[in-house]
Design an enzyme around this catalytic site. Structure first.
Site, PDB file in Angstrom:
ATOM      1  N   GLY A 181     -17.884 -21.258 -37.000  1.00 48.61           N
ATOM      2  CA  GLY A 181     -18.776 -21.976 -36.077  1.00 48.61           C
ATOM      3  C   GLY A 181     -18.462 -21.619 -34.634  1.00 48.61           C
ATOM      4  O   GLY A 181     -17.304 -21.594 -34.240  1.00 48.61           O
ATOM      5  N   ARG A 238     -13.299 -12.953 -22.684  1.00 50.05           N
ATOM      6  CA  ARG A 238     -13.068 -12.362 -21.353  1.00 50.05           C
ATOM      7  C   ARG A 238     -11.569 -12.261 -21.060  1.00 50.05           C
ATOM      8  O   ARG A 238     -11.073 -11.217 -20.605  1.00 50.05           O
ATOM      9  CB  ARG A 238     -13.758 -13.243 -20.310  1.00 50.05           C
ATOM     10  CG  ARG A 238     -13.461 -12.899 -18.866  1.00 50.05           C
ATOM     11  CD  ARG A 238     -14.249 -13.851 -17.964  1.00 50.05           C
ATOM     12  NE  ARG A 238     -13.967 -13.625 -16.555  1.00 50.05           N
ATOM     13  CZ  ARG A 238     -13.012 -14.226 -15.876  1.00 50.05           C
ATOM     14  NH1 ARG A 238     -12.188 -15.076 -16.507  1.00 50.05           N
ATOM     15  NH2 ARG A 238     -12.839 -13.996 -14.594  1.00 50.05           N
ATOM     16  N   THR A 278      -9.844  -9.601 -23.295  1.00 51.05           N
ATOM     17  CA  THR A 278     -10.233  -8.246 -22.880  1.00 51.05           C
ATOM     18  C   THR A 278      -9.551  -7.851 -21.575  1.00 51.05           C
ATOM     19  O   THR A 278      -8.938  -6.782 -21.471  1.00 51.05           O
ATOM     20  CB  THR A 278     -11.777  -8.180 -22.704  1.00 51.05           C
ATOM     21  OG1 THR A 278     -12.380  -8.580 -23.925  1.00 51.05           O
ATOM     22  CG2 THR A 278     -12.237  -6.776 -22.351  1.00 51.05           C
ATOM     23  N   ARG A 279      -9.652  -8.722 -20.590  1.00 51.23           N
ATOM     24  CA  ARG A 279      -9.110  -8.347 -19.272  1.00 51.23           C
ATOM     25  C   ARG A 279      -7.577  -8.267 -19.289  1.00 51.23           C
ATOM     26  O   ARG A 279      -7.004  -7.362 -18.696  1.00 51.23           O
ATOM     27  CB  ARG A 279      -9.598  -9.347 -18.213  1.00 51.23           C
ATOM     28  CG  ARG A 279     -11.117  -9.285 -18.056  1.00 51.23           C
ATOM     29  CD  ARG A 279     -11.544  -9.157 -16.636  1.00 51.23           C
ATOM     30  NE  ARG A 279     -12.937  -8.751 -16.550  1.00 51.23           N
ATOM     31  CZ  ARG A 279     -13.842  -9.325 -15.768  1.00 51.23           C
ATOM     32  NH1 ARG A 279     -13.494 -10.347 -15.000  1.00 51.23           N
ATOM     33  NH2 ARG A 279     -15.076  -8.871 -15.736  1.00 51.23           N
ATOM     34  N   ARG A 292     -20.089 -16.570 -40.961  1.00 49.25           N
ATOM     35  CA  ARG A 292     -19.151 -16.977 -42.012  1.00 49.25           C
ATOM     36  C   ARG A 292     -19.353 -15.944 -43.121  1.00 49.25           C
ATOM     37  O   ARG A 292     -20.418 -15.895 -43.727  1.00 49.25           O
ATOM     38  CB  ARG A 292     -19.473 -18.383 -42.511  1.00 49.25           C
ATOM     39  CG  ARG A 292     -19.435 -19.462 -41.405  1.00 49.25           C
ATOM     40  CD  ARG A 292     -19.553 -20.858 -42.002  1.00 49.25           C
ATOM     41  NE  ARG A 292     -19.906 -21.874 -41.015  1.00 49.25           N
ATOM     42  CZ  ARG A 292     -19.042 -22.483 -40.204  1.00 49.25           C
ATOM     43  NH1 ARG A 292     -17.770 -22.165 -40.248  1.00 49.25           N
ATOM     44  NH2 ARG A 292     -19.443 -23.413 -39.352  1.00 49.25           N
ATOM     45  N   ASP A 310     -10.365 -23.125 -38.732  1.00 51.37           N
ATOM     46  CA  ASP A 310      -9.548 -23.146 -39.931  1.00 51.37           C
ATOM     47  C   ASP A 310      -9.865 -21.993 -40.920  1.00 51.37           C
ATOM     48  O   ASP A 310      -8.966 -21.249 -41.328  1.00 51.37           O
ATOM     49  CB  ASP A 310      -9.804 -24.504 -40.605  1.00 51.37           C
ATOM     50  CG  ASP A 310      -8.841 -24.787 -41.700  1.00 51.37           C
ATOM     51  OD1 ASP A 310      -7.716 -25.183 -41.369  1.00 51.37           O
ATOM     52  OD2 ASP A 310      -9.197 -24.587 -42.867  1.00 51.37           O
ATOM     53  N   THR A 359     -12.735 -23.943 -32.038  1.00 47.72           N
ATOM     54  CA  THR A 359     -13.559 -24.829 -32.868  1.00 47.72           C
ATOM     55  C   THR A 359     -13.740 -26.146 -32.128  1.00 47.72           C
ATOM     56  O   THR A 359     -12.792 -26.633 -31.493  1.00 47.72           O
ATOM     57  CB  THR A 359     -12.919 -25.099 -34.240  1.00 47.72           C
ATOM     58  OG1 THR A 359     -13.605 -26.217 -34.856  1.00 47.72           O
ATOM     59  CG2 THR A 359     -11.450 -25.455 -34.176  1.00 47.72           C
ATOM     60  N   ASP A 368     -13.949 -28.861 -33.579  1.00 49.17           N
ATOM     61  CA  ASP A 368     -13.387 -29.923 -34.428  1.00 49.17           C
ATOM     62  C   ASP A 368     -11.990 -30.400 -34.018  1.00 49.17           C
ATOM     63  O   ASP A 368     -11.566 -31.479 -34.408  1.00 49.17           O
ATOM     64  CB  ASP A 368     -13.322 -29.447 -35.894  1.00 49.17           C
ATOM     65  CG  ASP A 368     -14.681 -29.053 -36.442  1.00 49.17           C
ATOM     66  OD1 ASP A 368     -15.694 -29.536 -35.907  1.00 49.17           O
ATOM     67  OD2 ASP A 368     -14.718 -28.243 -37.393  1.00 49.17           O
ATOM     68  N   ASP A 424      -9.224 -29.482 -35.178  1.00 47.04           N
ATOM     69  CA  ASP A 424      -8.479 -29.814 -36.393  1.00 47.04           C
ATOM     70  C   ASP A 424      -7.377 -28.816 -36.745  1.00 47.04           C
ATOM     71  O   ASP A 424      -6.950 -28.749 -37.894  1.00 47.04           O
ATOM     72  CB  ASP A 424      -9.454 -29.957 -37.575  1.00 47.04           C
ATOM     73  CG  ASP A 424     -10.265 -28.686 -37.813  1.00 47.04           C
ATOM     74  OD1 ASP A 424     -10.228 -27.775 -36.964  1.00 47.04           O
ATOM     75  OD2 ASP A 424     -10.945 -28.607 -38.853  1.00 47.04           O
ATOM     76  N   ARG A 431     -16.191 -31.796 -39.221  1.00 51.74           N
ATOM     77  CA  ARG A 431     -15.858 -31.383 -40.590  1.00 51.74           C
ATOM     78  C   ARG A 431     -15.046 -32.475 -41.267  1.00 51.74           C
ATOM     79  O   ARG A 431     -15.588 -33.535 -41.524  1.00 51.74           O
ATOM     80  CB  ARG A 431     -15.115 -30.043 -40.609  1.00 51.74           C
ATOM     81  CG  ARG A 431     -15.221 -29.329 -41.939  1.00 51.74           C
ATOM     82  CD  ARG A 431     -14.423 -28.048 -41.967  1.00 51.74           C
ATOM     83  NE  ARG A 431     -14.956 -27.060 -41.077  1.00 51.74           N
ATOM     84  CZ  ARG A 431     -15.945 -26.221 -41.405  1.00 51.74           C
ATOM     85  NH1 ARG A 431     -16.472 -26.270 -42.593  1.00 51.74           N
ATOM     86  NH2 ARG A 431     -16.395 -25.337 -40.544  1.00 51.74           N
ATOM     87  N   GLU A 446     -18.732 -36.951 -39.586  1.00 55.49           N
ATOM     88  CA  GLU A 446     -19.667 -36.450 -40.611  1.00 55.49           C
ATOM     89  C   GLU A 446     -19.062 -36.277 -42.002  1.00 55.49           C
ATOM     90  O   GLU A 446     -19.766 -35.975 -42.938  1.00 55.49           O
ATOM     91  CB  GLU A 446     -20.217 -35.098 -40.162  1.00 55.49           C
ATOM     92  CG  GLU A 446     -19.135 -34.025 -40.148  1.00 55.49           C
ATOM     93  CD  GLU A 446     -19.636 -32.615 -39.832  1.00 55.49           C
ATOM     94  OE1 GLU A 446     -20.846 -32.379 -39.846  1.00 55.49           O
ATOM     95  OE2 GLU A 446     -18.778 -31.757 -39.571  1.00 55.49           O
ATOM     96  N   ARG A 470     -22.494 -28.149 -30.425  1.00 57.25           N
ATOM     97  CA  ARG A 470     -21.799 -26.859 -30.339  1.00 57.25           C
ATOM     98  C   ARG A 470     -22.251 -26.034 -29.140  1.00 57.25           C
ATOM     99  O   ARG A 470     -21.661 -24.988 -28.853  1.00 57.25           O
ATOM    100  CB  ARG A 470     -22.027 -26.055 -31.630  1.00 57.25           C
ATOM    101  CG  ARG A 470     -21.288 -26.605 -32.823  1.00 57.25           C
ATOM    102  CD  ARG A 470     -20.533 -25.523 -33.580  1.00 57.25           C
ATOM    103  NE  ARG A 470     -21.357 -24.500 -34.127  1.00 57.25           N
ATOM    104  CZ  ARG A 470     -21.702 -24.386 -35.414  1.00 57.25           C
ATOM    105  NH1 ARG A 470     -21.261 -25.284 -36.288  1.00 57.25           N
ATOM    106  NH2 ARG A 470     -22.444 -23.402 -35.843  1.00 57.25           N
TER     107      ARG A 470
HETATM  108  O1  F6P Z   1     -16.432 -26.177 -37.582  1.00 58.18           O
HETATM  109  C1  F6P Z   1     -17.433 -26.426 -36.673  1.00 58.18           C
HETATM  110  C2  F6P Z   1     -18.581 -27.152 -37.323  1.00 58.18           C
HETATM  111  O2  F6P Z   1     -19.559 -27.411 -36.330  1.00 58.18           O
HETATM  112  C3  F6P Z   1     -18.219 -28.440 -38.059  1.00 58.18           C
HETATM  113  O3  F6P Z   1     -18.040 -29.524 -37.190  1.00 58.18           O
HETATM  114  C4  F6P Z   1     -19.392 -28.582 -38.989  1.00 58.18           C
HETATM  115  O4  F6P Z   1     -19.030 -29.308 -40.127  1.00 58.18           O
HETATM  116  C5  F6P Z   1     -19.725 -27.165 -39.352  1.00 58.18           C
HETATM  117  O5  F6P Z   1     -19.179 -26.352 -38.323  1.00 58.18           O
HETATM  118  C6  F6P Z   1     -21.184 -26.884 -39.486  1.00 58.18           C
HETATM  119  O6  F6P Z   1     -21.336 -25.554 -39.885  1.00 58.18           O
HETATM  120  P1  F6P Z   1     -22.713 -24.761 -39.894  1.00 58.18           P
HETATM  121  O7  F6P Z   1     -23.080 -24.462 -38.473  1.00 58.18           O
HETATM  122  O8  F6P Z   1     -22.421 -23.525 -40.662  1.00 58.18           O
HETATM  123  O9  F6P Z   1     -23.720 -25.653 -40.504  1.00 58.18           O
END
Ligand code: F6P
Length: 326
Positions: free
Chosen positions: A14, A24, A27-28, A75, A106, A129, A131, A133, A175, A226, A259
């Site tokens: 993600g 950036r 690279t730099r 992914r 992760d 990320t 998240d 996490d 997540r 979620e 995001r």
């Molecule tokens: O890991 C980032 C994230 O936005 C999570 O919070 C969420 O569960 C997941 O990716 C959603 O993934 P996708 O964009 O593939 O639906």
């Protein structure tokens, strides 16, 4: 392993605001230290489909303020197979890439760990990320921006919640982690956060309802992480409708807007520091570590630690939220 001359960089999983600032910085800093840099498009997939270009300092001009990732992301299922990873390794060799910097969450660092071990290939990871996490780092790149986005959204929903004197369940990403929900709730003055880290301990919804949500006001905002462990905002609203008639709630799922957007100053600085530190780590002969930040210091966290351990939530935050929502 021969001396490193060329470093490949990719973003995976993600996207997260600040990934461009990290690209950036890597690279730099690499060019500053005399390395060549190659940008790999679409994460691990680009290693299989051979989407690789030379990166010069100009390739990363004017991107620090941009959300998303100029390298694109994916992914990649094929990279999860030994055949896919062999193709990826062949492509790296073909381009003379001797080390990789992988920016992702992760899943991306799990892939990095497997690949690094299989091919004895030097990889440095950067935690990218929303998240937050990953274990061993106080913050991940993108988390602060997402938190600010959540706060702005909840501020807006609060206007209508207050006007209609309604209960709102607002679902946020994360997540399997509740960092965005918990800190989003504190930042926006919500009444509660329902998070996976404590969902198995108590019935958070029943507790909330029994406490009368909010005694001094008629509107309430509850942030829901979620995760399947919390069941999500829709299921909680449905439960309220069935189990507590009269407490009819509305649902808002913030989704992918969390995001996007220009990274905050905090994320840009974090990404710049971690990106520069990735090159220091390679110069320092570090291998297969994620660069993290802990108490404002750069730390090296072995992949096995960063991805395997559940990062604990700070219970003091939960307590603060409870005390402030009376
Ligand atoms: O890991 C980032 C994230 O936005 C999570 O919070 C969420 O569960 C997941 O990716 C959603 O993934 P996708 O964009 O593939 O639906």
């Amino acid at each position: 392993m021969p001396a490193i001359k060329t470093i490949g960089i990719l973003t995976s999983g993600g996207d997260a605001p600040g990934m461009n600032a990290a690209i950036r910085a890597v690279t730099r800093s690499a060019i500053f230290s005399g390395f060549s840099v190659k940008g790999i498009y679409r994460g691990y997939r680009g290693l299989i489909t051979n989407e690789i270009v030379d990166f010069k300092t100009q390739n990363v001009s004017n991107i620090i303020q941009m959300g998303g990732t100029i390298l694109k992301t994916a992914r990649c299922k094929e990279f999860q197979t030994p055949e896919g990873r062999q193709l990826a390794y062949d492509t790296l060799r073909q381009h003379g890439i001797d080390a990789l910097v992988v920016i992702g969450g992760d899943g991306s660092l799990t892939g990095a760990r497997i690949f690094a071990t299989e091919f004895n290939f030097p990889i440095i990871g950067l935690p990218g990320t929303i998240d937050n996490d990953l274990y061993g780092t106080d913050k991940t790149i993108g988390y602060d921006t997402a938190l600010n986005t959540i706060m702005e959204c909840v501020d807006k929903i609060r206007d209508t919640a207050t006007s209609h004197e309604r209960l709102f369940f607002i679902e946020v990403m994360g997540r399997d982690a509740g960092f965005l929900a918990l800190n989003g709730a504190i930042a926006s003055g919500a009444e509660a956060a329902i998070i996976p880290e404590i969902s198995t301990e108590v019935d958070q919804l029943a507790e909330l309802i029994q406490n009368g949500f909010r005694k001094s006001k008629n509107s309430s905002i509850v942030l829901v992480a979620e995760s399947p462990v919390t069941a999500g905002a829709r299921a909680l609203a449905e439960r309220v409708k069935n189990e507590y008639p009269g407490d009819d709630g509305r649902v808002s799922i913030l989704g992918h807007l969390q995001r996007g957007g220009s990274p905050t100053a905090s994320d840009r600085i974090l990404a710049s520091r971690l990106g520069a530190a990735a090159i220091d780590a390679l110069l320092d002969d570090q291998r297969n570590v994620m660069i993290g930040i802990s108490n404002d210091n750069i730390v090296y966290v072995p992949f096995s630690k960063a991805i395997k351990n559940d990062k604990p939530i700070n219970r003091e935050l939960l307590d603060t939220l409870r005390r402030l929502s009376i």
